[in-house]
Write a protein that holds these residues in place. Structure first.
Motif, PDB file in Angstrom:
ATOM      1  N   ILE A 282       4.149  10.385  -6.809  1.00  0.00           N
ATOM      2  CA  ILE A 282       5.094  10.805  -7.852  1.00  0.00           C
ATOM      3  C   ILE A 282       4.344  11.233  -9.112  1.00  0.00           C
ATOM      4  O   ILE A 282       4.679  12.243  -9.750  1.00  0.00           O
ATOM      5  N   ILE A 283       3.313  10.472  -9.472  1.00  0.00           N
ATOM      6  CA  ILE A 283       2.534  10.808 -10.668  1.00  0.00           C
ATOM      7  C   ILE A 283       1.841  12.156 -10.499  1.00  0.00           C
ATOM      8  O   ILE A 283       1.858  13.010 -11.394  1.00  0.00           O
ATOM      9  N   ILE A 284       1.227  12.366  -9.318  1.00  0.00           N
ATOM     10  CA  ILE A 284       0.530  13.633  -9.070  1.00  0.00           C
ATOM     11  C   ILE A 284       1.515  14.800  -9.084  1.00  0.00           C
ATOM     12  O   ILE A 284       1.232  15.869  -9.637  1.00  0.00           O
ATOM     13  N   SER A 285       2.698  14.592  -8.483  1.00  0.00           N
ATOM     14  CA  SER A 285       3.714  15.652  -8.485  1.00  0.00           C
ATOM     15  C   SER A 285       4.161  15.979  -9.904  1.00  0.00           C
ATOM     16  O   SER A 285       4.339  17.149 -10.262  1.00  0.00           O
TER      17      SER A 285
ATOM     18  N   ASN B 121       0.828  -1.212   0.000  1.00  0.00           N
ATOM     19  CA  ASN B 121       0.000   0.000   0.000  1.00  0.00           C
ATOM     20  C   ASN B 121       0.860   1.258   0.000  1.00  0.00           C
ATOM     21  O   ASN B 121       0.569   2.238  -0.698  1.00  0.00           O
ATOM     22  N   LEU B 122       1.939   1.239   0.806  1.00  0.00           N
ATOM     23  CA  LEU B 122       2.839   2.390   0.838  1.00  0.00           C
ATOM     24  C   LEU B 122       3.531   2.582  -0.505  1.00  0.00           C
ATOM     25  O   LEU B 122       3.722   3.716  -0.966  1.00  0.00           O
ATOM     26  N   LYS B 123       3.896   1.472  -1.144  1.00  0.00           N
ATOM     27  CA  LYS B 123       4.542   1.554  -2.454  1.00  0.00           C
ATOM     28  C   LYS B 123       3.598   2.157  -3.485  1.00  0.00           C
ATOM     29  O   LYS B 123       3.980   3.025  -4.276  1.00  0.00           O
ATOM     30  N   SER B 124       2.338   1.707  -3.470  1.00  0.00           N
ATOM     31  CA  SER B 124       1.346   2.243  -4.408  1.00  0.00           C
ATOM     32  C   SER B 124       1.090   3.724  -4.142  1.00  0.00           C
ATOM     33  O   SER B 124       0.966   4.527  -5.070  1.00  0.00           O
TER      34      SER B 124
END
Length: 206
Positions: free
Chosen positions: A72-75, A63-66
């Motif tokens: 990262i994608i949102i950033s 869950n933390l990895k996801s």
């Protein structure tokens, strides 16, 4: 006589057919016994708890990895949007340095004294690098007495001479930039004034 009557009554009631013999066979009841063997394994409570804890840790890790990948994608999307907004503001805003430069460049190229002094056609460009490549227009923002100013500098080159243009604009009451001054300095010929300005000495020192 009586026995004959009794025999007929029994035949009608129990459907006894004369001269018929009956054989009653009884099948023995078979009982099937099934034996199942189950292997019984003793499981220690501590071992079970450890397996549960390991499974929970793996789920939390995934869950933390996801969540990290999603962050990262949102950033990345946010940074891309900011870059696009900045480029749009620089290229299409009427208040951007490029927009002010474009207007000042046209004013200089169409000025009769500059056409006569520099020689037609006249071209404009920004600062040059060591490799003789043209850079973006040099500009600077500053605030004086609560009013926002912007200064620009670019170069003009005609068929006969070169000149350096100095521009200053400031925000008016409508929050739009207007000229404070627009001058062109030509070596050995001095300043050619296009927009009025009283602070000529400051321009010569820039």
């Amino acid at each position: 006589m009586a026995s004959t009557i009794l025999s007929r009554i029994l035949q009608k009631r129990y459907l006894i057919i004369p001269n018929t013999s009956y054989c009653l066979s009884v099948n023995p009841k078979h009982n099937a016994w099934y034996s199942t063997k189950k292997s019984i394994t003793n499981v220690e409570p501590n071992e079970t708890n450890n397996k549960i804890q390991i499974g929970t840790a793996e789920v939390v890790k995934e869950n933390l990895k996801s969540a990290g990948q999603l962050g990262i994608i949102i950033s990345g999307i946010g940074i891309t949007a900011l870059i696009l907004y900045t480029l749009f503001s620089e290229l299409f805003s009427s208040e951007s340095p490029d927009a002010i430069y474009s207007k000042a460049r046209v004013r200089c190229m169409e000025h009769p004294k500059l056409i006569d002094l520099l020689g037609a056609p006249i071209k404009a460009y920004g600062d040059e690098t060591n490799r003789r490549r043209r850079r973006r227009i040099s500009h600077m923002y500053y605030i004086k007495d609560g009013i926002e100013y912007m200064k620009l500098k670019f170069y003009l080159e005609g068929a006969r001479r070169r000149g350096t243009a100095f521009v200053e604009v400031k925000k008016n009451e409508s929050n739009k930039f207007e000229y404070s001054y627009l001058y062109v300095m030509v070596k050995h010929f001095g300043l050619i004034k296009i927009e009025p300005n009283e602070d000529v000495a400051d321009i010569q020192q820039d």
